[in-house]
Design a protein around this motif. Structure first.
Motif, mmCIF file in Angstrom:
data_model
loop_
_atom_site.group_PDB
_atom_site.id
_atom_site.type_symbol
_atom_site.label_atom_id
_atom_site.label_comp_id
_atom_site.label_asym_id
_atom_site.label_seq_id
_atom_site.Cartn_x
_atom_site.Cartn_y
_atom_site.Cartn_z
ATOM 1 N N VAL A 46 0.844 -1.259 -0.013
ATOM 2 C CA VAL A 46 -0.118 -0.122 -0.123
ATOM 3 C C VAL A 46 1.055 1.247 -0.059
ATOM 4 O O VAL A 46 1.824 1.319 0.891
ATOM 5 C CB VAL A 46 -0.853 0.153 1.212
ATOM 6 N N LEU A 86 -7.796 3.467 -4.027
ATOM 7 C CA LEU A 86 -8.721 3.620 -3.119
ATOM 8 C C LEU A 86 -8.634 4.958 -2.592
ATOM 9 O O LEU A 86 -7.542 5.368 -2.283
ATOM 10 C CB LEU A 86 -8.896 2.728 -2.071
ATOM 11 N N VAL A 88 -10.042 7.632 0.255
ATOM 12 C CA VAL A 88 -10.857 7.776 1.496
ATOM 13 C C VAL A 88 -11.003 9.197 1.601
ATOM 14 O O VAL A 88 -10.149 10.037 2.011
ATOM 15 C CB VAL A 88 -10.134 6.989 2.365
ATOM 16 N N ASN A 100 -14.366 2.635 -5.460
ATOM 17 C CA ASN A 100 -12.947 3.174 -5.379
ATOM 18 C C ASN A 100 -12.948 4.435 -4.588
ATOM 19 O O ASN A 100 -12.151 4.921 -4.197
ATOM 20 C CB ASN A 100 -12.648 3.278 -6.634
ATOM 21 N N ASN A 112 -10.263 0.413 7.668
ATOM 22 C CA ASN A 112 -10.356 -0.963 7.558
ATOM 23 C C ASN A 112 -10.361 -1.418 5.906
ATOM 24 O O ASN A 112 -11.362 -0.961 5.330
ATOM 25 C CB ASN A 112 -11.651 -1.633 8.214
ATOM 26 N N ILE A 113 -9.275 -1.795 5.524
ATOM 27 C CA ILE A 113 -9.330 -2.255 3.924
ATOM 28 C C ILE A 113 -9.432 -3.603 3.639
ATOM 29 O O ILE A 113 -9.100 -4.119 2.608
ATOM 30 C CB ILE A 113 -8.166 -1.685 3.188
ATOM 31 N N PHE A 116 -12.019 -4.284 0.802
ATOM 32 C CA PHE A 116 -11.380 -3.686 -0.556
ATOM 33 C C PHE A 116 -10.267 -4.552 -0.974
ATOM 34 O O PHE A 116 -10.063 -4.895 -2.440
ATOM 35 C CB PHE A 116 -10.860 -2.213 -0.195
#
Ligand SMILES: [Zn+2]
Length: 177
Positions: A46, A86, A88, A100, A112-113, A116
């Protein structure tokens, strides 16, 4: 069941770029309801950018997932890889028109991914789950099972021809004459 949730606690992070890595395994996929992947593993990277009212995540993964072969029903691991992005939004109106974009509360300290990441991996599953074609290796398929299945199919075909309701109907008509 022990949960293997993927959480990123961002409230203490400085604005700017950060990097996270998650190693996930069977437990991760087991906790997902109706998971298309029963067994698997992946390394998830990430690239995380914190801004004042928004978080930007660039995710990528490589891993392996166990699939059931459509042809011989054998269970085989195949390699998977992919990426997704993504956004947020911190606070504000919830947006539901894109998978997305995620909106969380202005005072939330973590995201919390888990779902996803699951969806990112599951979307990379092939439509035709025939591992010997994917891996380009004919020896992957269970040849013994394949010949058994072919025999069963052939028997099925013969039975169908004998008991075809269309012929029954035609025979009844003939008998009426
Ligand atoms: Zn197979």
């Amino acid at each position: 069941m022990r949960k293997e949730q993927l959480l990123i606690a961002f409230s203490g992070l400085n604005q700017g770029e950060h990097h996270f890595n998650f190693e996930i395994g069977n437990k991760f996929f087991e906790q997902i309801e109706n998971s298309l992947i029963k067994k698997g593993n992946a390394s998830v990277d990430v690239h995380f950018i914190k801004m004042s009212a928004m978080l930007q995540l660039h995710l990528s993964f490589t891993g392996n997932a166990q699939i059931e072969c459509d042809r011989c029903l054998g269970e085989v691991f195949i390699p998977l890889s992919g990426k997704d992005e993504l956004i947020v939004k911190l606070g504000g109106e919830e947006i539901n028109d894109s998978s997305n974009i995620m909106t969380i509360g202005a005072n939330d300290a973590e995201i919390n991914i888990t779902l996803f990441v699951y969806e990112m991996i599951a979307l990379n599953l092939p439509f035709r789950k025939i591992p010997c074609e994917i891996l380009n290796d004919q020896s992957v398929c269970d040849q013994e099972m394949l010949s058994k299945l072919n025999e069963l199919r052939a028997e099925d075909q013969t039975n169908n021809n004998e008991n075809n309701p269309l012929w029954d109907g035609l025979n009844k008509l003939k008998n009426l004459n």
